[in-house]
Design a protein around this motif. Sequence first.
Motif, mmCIF file in Angstrom:
data_model
loop_
_atom_site.group_PDB
_atom_site.id
_atom_site.type_symbol
_atom_site.label_atom_id
_atom_site.label_comp_id
_atom_site.label_asym_id
_atom_site.label_seq_id
_atom_site.Cartn_x
_atom_site.Cartn_y
_atom_site.Cartn_z
ATOM 1 N N SER A 1 0.830 -1.206 0.000
ATOM 2 C CA SER A 1 0.000 0.000 0.000
ATOM 3 C C SER A 1 0.862 1.252 0.000
ATOM 4 C CB SER A 1 -0.921 0.001 1.218
ATOM 5 O OG SER A 1 -1.725 -1.154 1.235
ATOM 6 N N GLU A 2 1.922 1.206 0.797
ATOM 7 C CA GLU A 2 2.838 2.358 0.856
ATOM 8 C C GLU A 2 3.510 2.587 -0.492
ATOM 9 O OE1 GLU A 2 6.748 3.879 3.425
ATOM 10 O OE2 GLU A 2 5.773 1.966 3.889
ATOM 11 N N LEU A 3 3.973 1.506 -1.116
ATOM 12 C CA LEU A 3 4.619 1.615 -2.423
ATOM 13 C C LEU A 3 3.622 2.071 -3.495
ATOM 14 C CD1 LEU A 3 6.786 -1.641 -2.310
ATOM 15 C CD2 LEU A 3 7.620 0.713 -2.154
ATOM 16 N N SER A 4 2.379 1.563 -3.406
ATOM 17 C CA SER A 4 1.343 1.958 -4.372
ATOM 18 C C SER A 4 1.018 3.431 -4.242
ATOM 19 C CB SER A 4 0.078 1.124 -4.156
ATOM 20 O OG SER A 4 0.326 -0.245 -4.364
ATOM 21 N N GLN A 5 0.961 3.909 -3.004
ATOM 22 C CA GLN A 5 0.687 5.327 -2.764
ATOM 23 C C GLN A 5 1.786 6.195 -3.370
ATOM 24 O OE1 GLN A 5 -2.055 6.510 -1.399
ATOM 25 N NE2 GLN A 5 -1.427 8.660 -1.551
ATOM 26 N N ALA A 6 3.004 5.651 -3.398
ATOM 27 C CA ALA A 6 4.138 6.390 -3.959
ATOM 28 C C ALA A 6 4.212 6.272 -5.478
ATOM 29 C CB ALA A 6 5.438 5.889 -3.337
ATOM 30 N N GLY B 1 -15.840 -0.961 -10.399
ATOM 31 C CA GLY B 1 -14.590 -0.526 -9.787
ATOM 32 C C GLY B 1 -14.821 0.380 -8.593
ATOM 33 N N PHE B 2 -13.720 0.853 -8.025
ATOM 34 C CA PHE B 2 -13.818 1.744 -6.874
ATOM 35 C C PHE B 2 -12.523 2.553 -6.746
ATOM 36 C CE2 PHE B 2 -12.472 -2.464 -5.341
ATOM 37 C CZ PHE B 2 -11.280 -2.164 -4.695
ATOM 38 N N ALA B 3 -12.617 3.636 -6.003
ATOM 39 C CA ALA B 3 -11.446 4.464 -5.712
ATOM 40 C C ALA B 3 -10.719 3.867 -4.512
ATOM 41 C CB ALA B 3 -11.874 5.900 -5.420
ATOM 42 N N VAL B 4 -9.420 3.643 -4.661
ATOM 43 C CA VAL B 4 -8.622 3.016 -3.620
ATOM 44 C C VAL B 4 -7.925 4.077 -2.771
ATOM 45 C CG1 VAL B 4 -6.793 1.363 -3.126
ATOM 46 C CG2 VAL B 4 -8.197 1.091 -5.164
ATOM 47 N N ASN B 5 -8.090 3.987 -1.476
ATOM 48 C CA ASN B 5 -7.362 4.853 -0.558
ATOM 49 C C ASN B 5 -6.219 4.025 0.037
ATOM 50 O OD1 ASN B 5 -6.386 6.449 1.540
ATOM 51 N ND2 ASN B 5 -8.399 7.287 2.028
ATOM 52 N N TYR B 6 -5.057 4.121 -0.593
ATOM 53 C CA TYR B 6 -3.928 3.304 -0.151
ATOM 54 C C TYR B 6 -3.460 3.674 1.254
ATOM 55 C CZ TYR B 6 -3.510 1.569 -4.954
ATOM 56 O OH TYR B 6 -3.751 0.968 -6.169
ATOM 57 N N ARG B 7 -3.712 4.911 1.663
ATOM 58 C CA ARG B 7 -3.282 5.328 2.999
ATOM 59 C C ARG B 7 -4.042 4.551 4.077
ATOM 60 N NH1 ARG B 7 0.163 9.465 2.896
ATOM 61 N NH2 ARG B 7 0.142 10.913 1.129
ATOM 62 N N ASN C 1 -6.384 -0.265 8.168
ATOM 63 C CA ASN C 1 -7.844 -0.135 8.186
ATOM 64 C C ASN C 1 -8.401 -0.721 6.892
ATOM 65 O OD1 ASN C 1 -10.497 0.553 8.487
ATOM 66 N ND2 ASN C 1 -10.194 2.757 8.222
ATOM 67 N N LEU C 2 -8.934 -1.938 6.975
ATOM 68 C CA LEU C 2 -9.426 -2.630 5.779
ATOM 69 C C LEU C 2 -10.950 -2.672 5.707
ATOM 70 C CD1 LEU C 2 -6.949 -5.660 5.716
ATOM 71 C CD2 LEU C 2 -6.724 -3.462 4.573
ATOM 72 N N GLY D 1 -7.637 12.938 -9.255
ATOM 73 C CA GLY D 1 -6.372 12.526 -8.674
ATOM 74 C C GLY D 1 -6.467 11.258 -7.847
ATOM 75 N N GLN D 2 -7.628 10.606 -7.849
ATOM 76 C CA GLN D 2 -7.803 9.386 -7.063
ATOM 77 C C GLN D 2 -7.202 8.179 -7.772
ATOM 78 O OE1 GLN D 2 -12.171 9.537 -6.666
ATOM 79 N NE2 GLN D 2 -11.871 9.654 -4.440
ATOM 80 N N ASN D 3 -6.792 7.202 -6.972
ATOM 81 C CA ASN D 3 -6.357 5.920 -7.519
ATOM 82 C C ASN D 3 -7.596 5.070 -7.792
ATOM 83 O OD1 ASN D 3 -3.260 5.809 -7.245
ATOM 84 N ND2 ASN D 3 -3.912 6.587 -5.251
ATOM 85 N N ILE D 4 -7.796 4.699 -9.031
ATOM 86 C CA ILE D 4 -8.983 3.948 -9.434
ATOM 87 C C ILE D 4 -8.585 2.523 -9.809
ATOM 88 C CG2 ILE D 4 -10.918 3.819 -11.048
ATOM 89 C CD1 ILE D 4 -11.083 6.209 -9.212
ATOM 90 N N THR D 5 -9.328 1.562 -9.293
ATOM 91 C CA THR D 5 -9.135 0.168 -9.682
ATOM 92 C C THR D 5 -10.416 -0.348 -10.333
ATOM 93 O OG1 THR D 5 -7.557 -0.268 -7.900
ATOM 94 C CG2 THR D 5 -8.628 -2.169 -8.882
ATOM 95 N N ARG D 6 -10.267 -0.984 -11.474
ATOM 96 C CA ARG D 6 -11.419 -1.493 -12.226
ATOM 97 C C ARG D 6 -11.267 -2.991 -12.432
ATOM 98 N NH1 ARG D 6 -11.720 0.252 -18.227
ATOM 99 N NH2 ARG D 6 -10.848 -1.829 -18.569
ATOM 100 N N TYR D 7 -12.406 -3.680 -12.387
ATOM 101 C CA TYR D 7 -12.426 -5.129 -12.620
ATOM 102 C C TYR D 7 -13.376 -5.421 -13.779
ATOM 103 C CZ TYR D 7 -9.968 -5.350 -8.233
ATOM 104 O OH TYR D 7 -9.027 -5.172 -7.257
#
Length: 362
Positions: free
Chosen positions: A58-63, A146-152, A158-159, A332-338
């Motif tokens: 998650s930390e690496l993804s946020q970066a 899909g959804f917006a991912v909050n990597y922080r 907090n899952l 600016g959000q991280n988006i993940t789609r399936y």
Amino acid sequence: MKLTNVIETNGFVDSSKFAKKEKTKIVEVFSAAVSGQSLEGFHPDVANKAMARIKELSELSQAGDIHAKAELNEIVRWTVQPKLLERLELLSVLSNYKKIGYDEQALVQTYKHDVRSRRQAASGDVPFGSMEKKDTLVQTHTISAGFAVNYREVQTGNLDRLGEHIQQIQVDLGNKAIGFVYDEFYKQFKALEGIKYYAETAGLTGTALEDLIKKVRRFGRVSLLGDYAMVSQISDFVGFKQDGKTDATARIADAALEEIRRNGIVGGFRGADVVEVPNTYNLTEVNADGDNFETYLPEDLLFAVPNGNVVPFHTVRRGELASASGIDIVTGQNITRYDLEIGALVDPFAVQTVGVIKDTNL
């Protein structure tokens, strides 16, 4: 579980490199964590190591590390997929459900019977029926959610929100796919010519229902499948007359009344099984009147399907669940789609084996 290799569109990272056998424990821990289950069933070292790796990803993804995003997406995909594919097995109730790989063609074999035989030969010539096999290519359609991912949040452990997103993806993708298939079946069925058992009525009528059952019953015991709005109307026709000399008021058996009271529908009518197809609201789409949400599946269709016989409905699922992630340049959000690739076909040679009623009031 066998998963198809998926290429992450953000950087073309082959996620299969992360789907190794030694990685399965992290998936099990992650699945338990996002569903709110206790991790006490795992060895402390295994659970701690898995959660530490998830936080690191998650930390690496946020970066902005696309490899970390791909690996995290693969873990999520392994969590989403089992229940999603289990939900899609509902398609086998109404159709012939086929699963193929990405490298296979979506072909369905259909058979046309040319029946010309007669009871007695004419002038010594005896014509016989023949059968023609045809391979038909099914057009597949991509269903996405899909959804917006909050990597922080994931990084802090907090899952809860991620668990909600995963559950919603399973429901959303499954319902969208089944809804697409039902719509395709109806559109193709209505457009086909030849002998078919189809009716449009303003409200479900007893006459149309009994006529449909009578015609389809010759192919096997009938199951009536539809949304609650359709199958609940069948309860109106379960009454009977005790004496033809009395008034026309219908009597209903106590057992049927109790069944309606408990379930809202009857379990059978005229020898046909009544089956409610689960349908839910699409909370992202409001109906035309603006007073309620749309449903994923059509409310206005009732299918009459013979048990243990050839039906014209075919569903093809190509590959497994695919994932992709990127940055929404607007927010600016991280988006993940399936994505899930699925196709539907109505066999024109077997269309006469089923029946459909459409309620124009719904």
